[in-house]
Design a protein around this motif. Structure first.
Motif, PDB file in Angstrom:
ATOM      1  N   MET A   1       0.860  -1.192   0.000  1.00 27.73           N
ATOM      2  CA  MET A   1       0.000   0.000   0.000  1.00 27.73           C
ATOM      3  C   MET A   1       0.894   1.241   0.000  1.00 27.73           C
ATOM      4  SD  MET A   1      -3.018   1.368   0.067  1.00 27.73           S
ATOM      5  CE  MET A   1      -4.160   0.128   0.615  1.00 27.73           C
ATOM      6  N   ALA A   2       0.516   2.245  -0.735  1.00 33.14           N
ATOM      7  CA  ALA A   2       1.319   3.454  -0.819  1.00 33.14           C
ATOM      8  C   ALA A   2       1.313   4.202   0.504  1.00 33.14           C
ATOM      9  CB  ALA A   2       0.770   4.359  -1.931  1.00 33.14           C
ATOM     10  N   ARG A   3       2.488   4.646   0.938  1.00 29.00           N
ATOM     11  CA  ARG A   3       2.588   5.435   2.148  1.00 29.00           C
ATOM     12  C   ARG A   3       2.026   6.828   1.914  1.00 29.00           C
ATOM     13  NH1 ARG A   3       8.543   6.464   3.209  1.00 29.00           N
ATOM     14  NH2 ARG A   3       8.192   7.628   1.294  1.00 29.00           N
ATOM     15  N   ASN A   4       2.421   7.417   0.839  1.00 28.68           N
ATOM     16  CA  ASN A   4       1.886   8.689   0.364  1.00 28.68           C
ATOM     17  C   ASN A   4       1.438   8.434  -1.072  1.00 28.68           C
ATOM     18  OD1 ASN A   4       2.170  10.732   2.391  1.00 28.68           O
ATOM     19  ND2 ASN A   4       4.375  10.545   2.194  1.00 28.68           N
ATOM     20  N   PRO A   5       0.639   9.309  -1.646  1.00 28.15           N
ATOM     21  CA  PRO A   5       0.382   9.138  -3.077  1.00 28.15           C
ATOM     22  C   PRO A   5       1.715   9.005  -3.817  1.00 28.15           C
ATOM     23  CG  PRO A   5      -1.004  10.859  -2.187  1.00 28.15           C
ATOM     24  CD  PRO A   5      -0.045  10.475  -1.102  1.00 28.15           C
ATOM     25  N   VAL A   6       1.820   8.044  -4.667  1.00 27.21           N
ATOM     26  CA  VAL A   6       2.946   7.830  -5.564  1.00 27.21           C
ATOM     27  C   VAL A   6       4.081   7.019  -4.955  1.00 27.21           C
ATOM     28  CG1 VAL A   6       4.293   8.945  -7.370  1.00 27.21           C
ATOM     29  CG2 VAL A   6       2.473  10.200  -6.312  1.00 27.21           C
ATOM     30  N   THR A   7       4.341   7.097  -3.658  1.00 31.27           N
ATOM     31  CA  THR A   7       5.514   6.437  -3.090  1.00 31.27           C
ATOM     32  C   THR A   7       5.153   5.114  -2.422  1.00 31.27           C
ATOM     33  OG1 THR A   7       5.282   7.724  -1.051  1.00 31.27           O
ATOM     34  CG2 THR A   7       6.751   8.591  -2.728  1.00 31.27           C
ATOM     35  N   TRP A   8       6.148   4.255  -2.277  1.00 33.04           N
ATOM     36  CA  TRP A   8       5.934   2.920  -1.731  1.00 33.04           C
ATOM     37  C   TRP A   8       6.349   2.853  -0.267  1.00 33.04           C
ATOM     38  CZ3 TRP A   8       8.890   1.127  -6.539  1.00 33.04           C
ATOM     39  CH2 TRP A   8       7.996   0.974  -7.608  1.00 33.04           C
ATOM     40  N   LEU A   9       5.590   2.126   0.491  1.00 25.03           N
ATOM     41  CA  LEU A   9       5.839   1.958   1.913  1.00 25.03           C
ATOM     42  C   LEU A   9       7.200   1.302   2.144  1.00 25.03           C
ATOM     43  CD1 LEU A   9       4.715   2.054   4.830  1.00 25.03           C
ATOM     44  CD2 LEU A   9       3.803  -0.232   4.431  1.00 25.03           C
ATOM     45  N   GLY A  10       7.987   1.888   3.035  1.00 31.80           N
ATOM     46  CA  GLY A  10       9.241   1.275   3.454  1.00 31.80           C
ATOM     47  C   GLY A  10      10.417   1.480   2.525  1.00 31.80           C
ATOM     48  N   THR A  11      10.243   2.230   1.434  1.00 29.46           N
ATOM     49  CA  THR A  11      11.357   2.448   0.519  1.00 29.46           C
ATOM     50  C   THR A  11      12.316   3.481   1.114  1.00 29.46           C
ATOM     51  OG1 THR A  11       9.918   2.014  -1.364  1.00 29.46           O
ATOM     52  CG2 THR A  11      12.012   3.110  -1.821  1.00 29.46           C
TER      53      THR A  11
END
Length: 478
Positions: free
Chosen positions: A1-11
């Protein structure tokens, strides 16, 4: 699930993620082979048009004119879609867009949807949101299917599985595709046939489809998807209900404007003169195609991006991926290191603006994922000056840092050195002494905090004698 719009969780931030990617020799080989092949084919396709630069400038002008009156054009689009039997929904962010789509799917009594490749739905994390609501989303684009079955993340705008070679794809199909032959070879024709058989029943049984949009025409309320495999055509015609999630910047005022982009996009993306499949629909037509059409107009940070006089040019992007294929940084790290649905140079300027949080470490690191060589600007079919936006966003990231940040303190110290001639000369003498420790004219190992620089690059050694000292010695000047 995206952490913020556009970005990936935990990256992690780009420097850390890139360091990991650089250690993967197979990834680098896959990327180099693929990007150079696409790059060479694109160059040949572009060279066929003597007016390519005029087309680029026309695309830039159309996009800028449209963005300048985007509110008016969007209202015209809504009116035209509604007049043709469609329903328009406005979504201010990812959560609202996902809720709208899930509500429509549930109203149709469906527990599975087929999907056309869509960056917008990936941006809002729609597949994950549908799964949480008990609905399975099936990607039908071959590369997206590979990523989905492999529980992977996409790494390219046009070819999401560009980081995978044939053998790796075969292994994914054998492991995750129940109807794949046990002896499936790593041969493109066989892999495509296995995917076709796997998807056939999904197409025929689907009641709801979800798509993105390459373009929409305000005059007629028409929505367009261009693709190369035919899976999009199946999704857009067979199901009873079609839901399109479209970023508000994908709009053009008239059909005449499309003539420019339908020349720019295929040559820049797939190096083709025209797309094999160009699907257009305007609302609903009784007895032909879906019985219900829903258009979800997605903002999700685009209005804020539009308000930035420098950064707004990122909204010209037509998602061709040409900038990725010429970028030396992308070629070595791949798209997953960017931690975003939008990788490469365009992602480095679009993601931070859509996220809209200068304190987000991952997103704010992306403007630094560039050598500023300018190859991306030369390749961009709508002339987005990506290097200019990168430096603009870098400045914004620096301004957002606290006054006590190490970089801020270092810059303050340098300002004091440059403000006072005597202090400046003392610093030059100290640099001359440091230069005597250099080997072959470079400083390759500096003590902390300079080590953060020298671990990745060599520092040219300062001269043993500064220009001022040489001039004073030579001329006897005070």
């Amino acid at each position: 699930m995206a952490r913020n719009p556009v970005t990936w969780l935990g990256t992690p931030a780009f420097p850390e993620a890139a360091h990991t990617a650089l250690a993967d020799s197979q990834l680098r080989a896959n990327l180099r082979r693929a990007t150079h092949t696409i790059r060479d084919k694109r160059a040949a396709a572009v060279a066929e048009l003597p007016d390519w630069e005029r087309l680029r400038r026309a695309g830039e002008a159309i996009k800028d004119r449209t963005l300048a009156r985007l509110d008016t054009h969007l209202e015209r689009l809504e009116a035209a879609v509604t007049a043709r039997g469609g329903t328009v929904h406005w979504a201010r962010d990812a959560a609202e867009a996902n809720a709208i789509v899930l509500r429509i799917v549930r109203a149709q009594g469906a527990d599975e949807v087929v999907k056309v490749k869509s960056m917008a739905t990936a941006e809002i994390g729609l597949n994950e949101a549908l799964a949480e609501g008990g609905v399975t989303a099936v990607e039908t684009d071959l590369a997206e299917l590979i990523v989905q079955l492999g529980r992977d993340r996409p790494s390219h705008i046009l070819v999401p599985a560009i980081h995978r070679n044939r053998a790796e794809i075969r292994d994914v199909f054998r492991r995750e595709m129940p109807d794949a032959p046990a002896d499936l070879p790593a041969e493109p024709r066989a892999l495509a046939e296995a995917a076709r058989r796997h998807l056939r029943q999904r197409f025929l049984g689907a009641r709801v489809a979800v798509s993105g949009a390459n373009f929409a025409v305000a005059d007629t309320g028409s929505v367009m998807v261009v693709e190369s495999e035919g899976n999009g055509r199946m999704c857009l015609t067979l199901p009873e209900t079609l839901i399109t999630v479209m970023g508000i910047e994908k709009l053009v005022p008239s059909w005449r404007d499309l003539e420019v982009f339908l020349q720019l996009l295929p040559r820049s993306s797939t190096a083709e003169r025209m797309n094999p499949y160009t699907s257009v629909w305007s609302g609903v037509t009784p007895g032909d195609g879906p019985r219900a059409f829903h258009l979800v107009l997605l903002d999700n940070g685009r209005s804020a991006t539009l308000a930035d006089p420098v950064g707004r040019q990122a909204l010209r992007c037509i998602r061709c991926s040409a900038c990725l294929n010429v970028c030396p940084v992308y070629e070595r790290t791949g798209g997953q290191a960017y931690g975003s649905v939008y990788p490469g140079p365009i992602g480095a300027i679009l993601t931070p603006q859509l996220v809209g949080d200068p304190h987000d470490k991952q997103a704010s690191s992306l403007p630094y994922a560039s050598s500023l060589c300018g190859a991306c600007f030369e390749a961009c079919p709508v002339r987005i000056d990506i290097p200019a936006v990168l430096t603009h966003l870098r400045a914004r990231a620096v301004e957002a840092k606290p006054a006590a940040a190490p970089e801020a303190l270092a810059m303050a110290a340098l300002a004091r050195v440059f403000e006072h001639p005597r202090v400046y000369e003392r610093a030059q003498r100290a640099g001359g002494l440091l230069g005597r420790l250099a080997r072959d004219g470079t400083l390759s190992r500096l003590p902390w905090p300079g080590s953060r620089w020298s671990t990745a690059r060599d520092l040219p050694a300062p001269p043993a004698e500064s220009f001022r000292a040489w001039w004073r010695r030579r001329e006897g000047a005070s």
